[in-house]
Design a protein around this motif. Structure first.
Motif, PDB file in Angstrom:
ATOM      1  N   PHE A 137       0.808  -1.156  -0.010  1.00 13.50           N
ATOM      2  CA  PHE A 137      -0.137  -0.018   0.031  1.00 13.50           C
ATOM      3  C   PHE A 137       0.835   1.280  -0.123  1.00 13.50           C
ATOM      4  O   PHE A 137       0.715   2.230  -0.923  1.00 13.50           O
ATOM      5  N   ILE A 138       1.735   1.243   0.808  1.00 12.89           N
ATOM      6  CA  ILE A 138       2.660   2.310   0.840  1.00 12.89           C
ATOM      7  C   ILE A 138       3.443   2.554  -0.630  1.00 12.89           C
ATOM      8  O   ILE A 138       3.459   3.881  -0.976  1.00 12.89           O
ATOM      9  N   ILE A 139       3.883   1.777  -0.973  1.00 13.37           N
ATOM     10  CA  ILE A 139       4.454   1.632  -2.358  1.00 13.37           C
ATOM     11  C   ILE A 139       3.506   2.132  -3.249  1.00 13.37           C
ATOM     12  O   ILE A 139       3.911   3.130  -4.164  1.00 13.37           O
ATOM     13  N   PHE A 140       2.453   1.501  -3.432  1.00 11.95           N
ATOM     14  CA  PHE A 140       1.227   2.199  -4.448  1.00 11.95           C
ATOM     15  C   PHE A 140       0.911   3.489  -4.338  1.00 11.95           C
ATOM     16  O   PHE A 140       0.912   3.999  -5.361  1.00 11.95           O
ATOM     17  N   GLN A 141       0.713   3.784  -2.880  1.00 15.12           N
ATOM     18  CA  GLN A 141       0.309   5.262  -2.820  1.00 15.12           C
ATOM     19  C   GLN A 141       1.432   6.184  -3.115  1.00 15.12           C
ATOM     20  O   GLN A 141       1.032   7.233  -3.543  1.00 15.12           O
ATOM     21  N   SER A 142       2.720   6.122  -2.844  1.00 14.82           N
ATOM     22  CA  SER A 142       3.904   6.822  -3.086  1.00 14.82           C
ATOM     23  C   SER A 142       3.944   6.960  -4.530  1.00 14.82           C
ATOM     24  O   SER A 142       4.058   8.174  -5.254  1.00 14.82           O
ATOM     25  N   ILE A 143       3.632   5.918  -5.362  1.00 13.42           N
ATOM     26  CA  ILE A 143       3.827   5.699  -7.011  1.00 13.42           C
ATOM     27  C   ILE A 143       2.584   6.836  -7.207  1.00 13.42           C
ATOM     28  O   ILE A 143       2.790   7.705  -8.374  1.00 13.42           O
ATOM     29  N   ALA A 144       1.451   6.561  -6.686  1.00 10.40           N
ATOM     30  CA  ALA A 144       0.353   7.360  -7.305  1.00 10.40           C
ATOM     31  C   ALA A 144       0.376   8.689  -6.959  1.00 10.40           C
ATOM     32  O   ALA A 144       0.048   9.798  -7.747  1.00 10.40           O
ATOM     33  N   LEU A 145       1.037   9.176  -5.745  1.00 11.61           N
ATOM     34  CA  LEU A 145       1.336  10.698  -5.372  1.00 11.61           C
ATOM     35  C   LEU A 145       2.412  11.358  -6.430  1.00 11.61           C
ATOM     36  O   LEU A 145       2.045  12.331  -6.878  1.00 11.61           O
ATOM     37  N   LEU A 146       3.271  10.564  -6.782  1.00 14.31           N
ATOM     38  CA  LEU A 146       4.330  10.909  -7.860  1.00 14.31           C
ATOM     39  C   LEU A 146       3.772  11.223  -8.958  1.00 14.31           C
ATOM     40  O   LEU A 146       3.999  12.195  -9.746  1.00 14.31           O
ATOM     41  N   ILE A 147       3.017  10.330  -9.431  1.00  9.54           N
ATOM     42  CA  ILE A 147       2.344  10.494 -10.946  1.00  9.54           C
ATOM     43  C   ILE A 147       1.383  11.716 -10.720  1.00  9.54           C
ATOM     44  O   ILE A 147       1.424  12.467 -11.800  1.00  9.54           O
ATOM     45  N   TRP A 148       0.539  11.829  -9.749  1.00 12.00           N
ATOM     46  CA  TRP A 148      -0.269  12.920  -9.575  1.00 12.00           C
ATOM     47  C   TRP A 148       0.306  14.227  -9.644  1.00 12.00           C
ATOM     48  O   TRP A 148      -0.016  14.947 -10.712  1.00 12.00           O
ATOM     49  N   MET A 149       1.462  14.303  -8.843  1.00  9.72           N
ATOM     50  CA  MET A 149       2.225  15.652  -8.859  1.00  9.72           C
ATOM     51  C   MET A 149       2.902  15.772 -10.102  1.00  9.72           C
ATOM     52  O   MET A 149       2.817  17.009 -10.869  1.00  9.72           O
ATOM     53  N   LEU A 206      -7.775  15.191  -0.485  1.00 10.90           N
ATOM     54  CA  LEU A 206      -7.930  13.661  -0.685  1.00 10.90           C
ATOM     55  C   LEU A 206      -6.981  12.795   0.498  1.00 10.90           C
ATOM     56  O   LEU A 206      -7.483  11.981   0.935  1.00 10.90           O
ATOM     57  N   LEU A 207      -5.906  13.289   0.658  1.00 10.05           N
ATOM     58  CA  LEU A 207      -5.045  12.700   1.865  1.00 10.05           C
ATOM     59  C   LEU A 207      -5.569  12.923   3.163  1.00 10.05           C
ATOM     60  O   LEU A 207      -5.481  11.993   4.080  1.00 10.05           O
ATOM     61  N   SER A 208      -6.085  14.070   3.447  1.00  9.17           N
ATOM     62  CA  SER A 208      -6.965  14.241   4.699  1.00  9.17           C
ATOM     63  C   SER A 208      -7.884  13.402   4.876  1.00  9.17           C
ATOM     64  O   SER A 208      -8.318  13.112   5.802  1.00  9.17           O
ATOM     65  N   PHE A 209      -8.618  13.293   3.883  1.00 10.64           N
ATOM     66  CA  PHE A 209      -9.971  12.427   3.785  1.00 10.64           C
ATOM     67  C   PHE A 209      -9.637  11.026   4.147  1.00 10.64           C
ATOM     68  O   PHE A 209     -10.073  10.393   5.053  1.00 10.64           O
ATOM     69  N   GLU A 210      -8.446  10.609   3.468  1.00 11.82           N
ATOM     70  CA  GLU A 210      -7.983   9.174   3.712  1.00 11.82           C
ATOM     71  C   GLU A 210      -7.586   8.960   5.123  1.00 11.82           C
ATOM     72  O   GLU A 210      -7.943   8.163   5.731  1.00 11.82           O
ATOM     73  N   ALA A 211      -6.942  10.018   5.648  1.00 11.09           N
ATOM     74  CA  ALA A 211      -6.330   9.796   7.041  1.00 11.09           C
ATOM     75  C   ALA A 211      -7.674  10.007   7.881  1.00 11.09           C
ATOM     76  O   ALA A 211      -7.559   9.137   9.151  1.00 11.09           O
TER      77      ALA A 211
END
Length: 158
Positions: free
Chosen positions: A49-61, A92-97
């Motif tokens: 999950f951490i790796i997937f989310q990190s990749i998704a955040l990098l792609i988003w930015m 979105l990250l605040s909502f997730e947290a």
């Protein structure tokens, strides 16, 4: 050898409650919400999950930076949906947290209750084991006395 009949015999009965498997006891009474909380905690707490989310955040930015740059150089180009400072991403990250935090706490509370039951059962087993060991030790002391009396009688008869 009348002294053999006078001593105490081991007085212990191993009757009582069967040991309880904590995992089975908790597995039988788990609700859908608790099961869901465990699944969410298992997923969110994994490296995948951490790796997937990190990749998704990098792609988003990267996509938003690229689109913002392209829009600046060519106004007919598609504009970034969340340009720097990435306010939508932050939302979105605040909502997730806000949602995963309490769900993970629910899973941890259930695990704590399970651990408390396991500790209580371990304590009961330890008490029973101590009682059994005490009976065995008392019986060994009695056997030592008997052996010493037998040795004494043999030495006297020699």
């Amino acid at each position: 050898m009348d002294f053999v009949k006078q001593g105490p015999a081991a007085k212990y009965s191993h009757e009582g409650d069967e040991p309880i498997n904590v995992n089975m006891a908790f597995g039988e009474q788990i609700s859908f919400g608790q099961r869901s909380a465990d699944v969410v905690a298992r997923i969110v707490g994994s490296w995948a999950f951490i790796i997937f989310q990190s990749i998704a955040l990098l792609i988003w930015m990267a996509a938003n930076i690229f689109l913002a740059y392209q829009y600046e150089t060519n106004p007919t180009y598609f504009n970034a949906w969340d340009p720097y400072p990435f306010i939508l991403l932050n939302l979105l990250l605040s909502f997730e947290a806000a949602y995963t935090g309490p769900i993970i706490m629910m899973s941890q509370n259930r695990q704590n209750a399970k651990d408390r039951l396991a500790a209580e059962l371990d304590f009961e087993v330890n008490k029973k084991s101590e009682e059994e060991i005490k009976v065995i030790m008392d019986h060994l002391v009695y056997q030592d006395k008997l052996i010493l009396k037998i040795i004494e009688k043999q030495e006297i008869t020699k």
